[in-house]
Design an enzyme around this catalytic site. Structure first.
Site, PDB file in Angstrom:
ATOM      1  N   HIS A 188     -19.586  34.649 -27.411  1.00  0.00           N
ATOM      2  CA  HIS A 188     -19.326  33.558 -26.480  1.00  0.00           C
ATOM      3  C   HIS A 188     -18.971  34.200 -25.144  1.00  0.00           C
ATOM      4  CE1 HIS A 188     -17.705  30.000 -24.647  1.00  0.00           C
ATOM      5  NE2 HIS A 188     -17.964  29.279 -25.718  1.00  0.00           N
ATOM      6  N   ARG A 203     -18.930  25.905 -18.270  1.00  0.00           N
ATOM      7  CA  ARG A 203     -20.187  26.308 -17.615  1.00  0.00           C
ATOM      8  C   ARG A 203     -21.137  25.124 -17.537  1.00  0.00           C
ATOM      9  NH1 ARG A 203     -23.114  29.706 -20.582  1.00  0.00           N
ATOM     10  NH2 ARG A 203     -21.786  29.500 -22.406  1.00  0.00           N
TER      11      ARG A 203
END
Ligand SMILES: Cc1cc2nc3c(=O)[nH]c(=O)nc-3n(C[C@H](O)[C@H](O)[C@H](O)COP(=O)(O)OP(=O)(O)OC[C@H]3O[C@@H](n4cnc5c(N)ncnc54)[C@H](O)[C@@H]3O)c2cc1C
Length: 575
Positions: free
Chosen positions: A242, A264
């Site tokens: 991640h 994001r």
């Protein structure tokens, strides 16, 4: 006097190992299918309080919106997985996710966030062509696991908490499962549970890497047990990092914990140590590229030396407006504040962190495996995601296939009797677990853990090559031998956490060896697996997946394109 044989033997029709989304859904579905069956959930921690489903932040992918479709969700999953997913498994995932999310809301009592018109709110997640991630704020897993646990508690489903599974035991002929050997962590006694069907749902968990996100109870025990039971694992080289693990220094265990993908997705920027935004230079999707691309770009910036004080990069959200960030990402803002960062207004240090294993036990769409009576679901299984898991497809995977496993096992046990276990195998498993009580005092377990973290991060991490992987193979053998020689400072058995740490490390090293061997065998770069000496993806039409056994023999098996071939799309016929 040390206990040498199981001091207790129990029997249950269905035995479920693990109480995450997969384990609890399996229990509920098996019980619903046939309330007369005895169903037991055995778990290393406390039911409802352990595993990663509880930690799910971002949410759950499901094609609910009228403009979306299961075909679109399927194509995103296949393309995100670089054409390595098993297409029948991926199809089942996207179709049943719709059913499961309705069950979660309408039958099990979850409340997900909604739009002003009352429809379920679905947010953007990286790597998807449609905003389809259902969520409860940014702490979705707590909502799911609390409701599931309440439902399990309310039914006649047995629980064995703080019971660590240590071996899958077969019949004397070795042709089926007979039960599972456990250590009752509270007393240190061995317990054998005889069962007609066993579900492996211990949730994988790449906690062998220096930076990692999963809960501490996850140490790949299920995968190590499956290998010893003679099952093959697929896609083991595919470890997902991640991109945004919190980087808050070595003094805190918050380092490595994840800041969710939605940051994001919502438009957050990644900046290097010189405070320059770098993602647009690596990928046209910039920060919304899939996790593998973003992690590799971050790692490249880090290797160039453009790092933050703690050796990572920054995530910046303030350009979206501090109020919006505080409202939409309350949990993340608080988590960052706990570590001295202001997510809404300032910069937060982040580093790629090992998050998820796409690889796992080979299985078919009804959750059965090559060993009769053994079933698998959730993160212990392999093949649903191929080379890369889309954010939001993890909890969908565990809940969808957990429920399928519950339904399948309820059918499977009908008319079956308990079978006698291989007593020699039980003794051998006990001896294996007893080893550190008899070893000579060797290297400290902490030193060995650090050695494991370092070799996996440096040599079997985000960017790999043959030289590093071969060095890792040797280092892992050394660590394993040192573990075999190690002894425990404390000979008591009750809650002997050093003993359990030793068992954890044994599982982690065994699975690290499988990851490394699979990474050596795959001579191309796909999704989460990037070889700097073989940077090309290779022809998609000839896609093959790795299949590894307990002797670390790797076969490359062709992917069967049962629904769509590379270059085609299921979307062309869809409005
Ligand atoms: C921080 C974080 C955030 C995430 N966010 C998302 C997200 O937003 N969306 C998404 O789709 N996915 C997300 N994931 C991934 C998701 O959590 C997993 O894919 C999924 O929950 C795994 O479910 P599971 O049931 O297979 O395993 P888990 O929920 O991890 O449960 C495993 C269970 O097995 C037990 N266990 C382990 N070893 C043993 C043993 N030897 N004996 C007995 N029991 C054992 C554990 O105690 C635990 O109860 C996230 C993961 C993490 C770590």
């Amino acid at each position: 006097m040390a206990p040498k044989t199981p001091s207790k033997t129990l029997s249950t029709d269905i035995l479920i190992l693990g109480s995450g989304g997969a384990g609890l859904f399996a229990a509920l579905h098996a019980h619903k299918a046939n309330p007369q069956l005895s169903v037991t959930v055995a778990v290393k921690g406390l039911l409802g309080k352990c595993g990663c489903t509880r930690m799910v932040q971002g949410g759950y992918n499901v094609a609910l919106a009228r403009e979306d479709s299961i075909e679109r969700h399927f194509m995103d999953t296949i393309e995100g997985g670089k054409w390595l997913p098993d297409q029948d498994l991926a199809w089942k995932l996207v179709v049943l996710a719709v059913e499961r999310i309705k069950e979660l809301e309408n039958e099990l009592g979850c409340f997900f966030d909604r739009n002003p018109d009352g429809t379920v709110h679905q947010k953007a997640f990286a790597g998807q062509t449609f905003d389809r991630t259902v969520h409860k704020g940014d702490l979705t897993g707590i909502e799911i696991i609390n409701r599931l646990a309440e439902q399990v508690w309310a039914r006649r489903i047995h629980r064995l908490e703080e019971h660590r599974a240590v071996e899958i035991i077969k019949t004397r002929a070795g042709d089926a499962v007979a039960g599972v050997l456990f250590i009752d962590m509270r007393t240190g006694e061995y317990v054998f549970v005889r069962a007609k069907a066993v579900l492996l749902a211990t949730g994988g968990g790449p906690t062998m890497y220096k930076y990692h996100t999963p809960s501490g109870d996850k140490t790949c025990d299920g995968l190590a047990m499956a290998l010893r039971a003679g099952l093959s694992l697929r896609d083991m080289e595919m470890v997902q990092f991640h991109p945004t693990g919190l980087l808050a220094g070595t003094h805190t265990r918050m380092t490595g914990t994840v800041l969710e993908e939605g940051l994001r997705g919502a438009g957050g920027y990644l900046l290097n140590g010189d405070k320059e935004r770098f993602m647009p230079g690596y990928d046209p999707l910039a920060e919304r590229a899939t996790r593998d691309f973003v992690s590799r770009a971050m790692f490249s910036e880090i290797r160039k030396g453009k790092t933050t004080p703690n050796g990572g990069v920054y995530i910046a959200m303030s350009h979206l407006g501090p109020e919006r960030v505080r409202k939409e990402f309350k949990g993340m803002v608080e988590r960052c504040a706990d570590c001295g960062f202001d997510l809404a207004r300032g910069l937060v240090e982040v580093v790629p962190t090992a998050h998820y294993m796409m690889g796992g036990v080979e299985f078919t769409a009804d959750c059965s495996t090559a060993l009769p009576g053994l079933f698998v679901a959730g993160e212990d299984s392999g093949g649903v995601h191929g080379a890369n898991r889309l954010g939001g497809n993890g909890v969908a995977n565990s809940t969808v296939f957990g429920a399928v496993a519950g339904d399948t096992m309820a059918q499977w046990v009908l008319g079956k009797d308990f079978v006698e276990e291989d007593k020699i195998a039980v003794d051998a498993a006990v001896s294996r677990c007893e080893a550190p009580f008899k070893g000579r005092r060797g290297e400290n377990l902490e030193t060995l853990r650090e050695a494991l973290y370092d070799v996996m991060w440096e040599k079997v991490g985000i960017i790999r090559d043959a030289t590093g992987l071969n060095q890792a193979t040797e280092e892992l053998q050394r660590i394993d031998a040192a573990l075999d020689a190690a002894s425990l400072p404390d000979m008591s058995r009750s809650f002997n956490l050093t003993w359990h740490d030793w068992l954890n490390l044994k599982s982690l090293v065994a699975v690290s060896q499988a990851i490394t061997a699979a990474a050596i065998a795959r001579r191309d770069s796909r999704g989460a697996h990037f070889r700097s000496d073989f940077p090309e993806a290779g022809p998609l039409e000839q896609s093959a997946f790795t299949s590894i056994d307990a002797n670390l023999n790797v076969q490359m098996k062709p992917v069967r394109f049962t629904r769509v071939k590379p270059g085609q799309s299921l979307l062309k016929n869809v409005a």
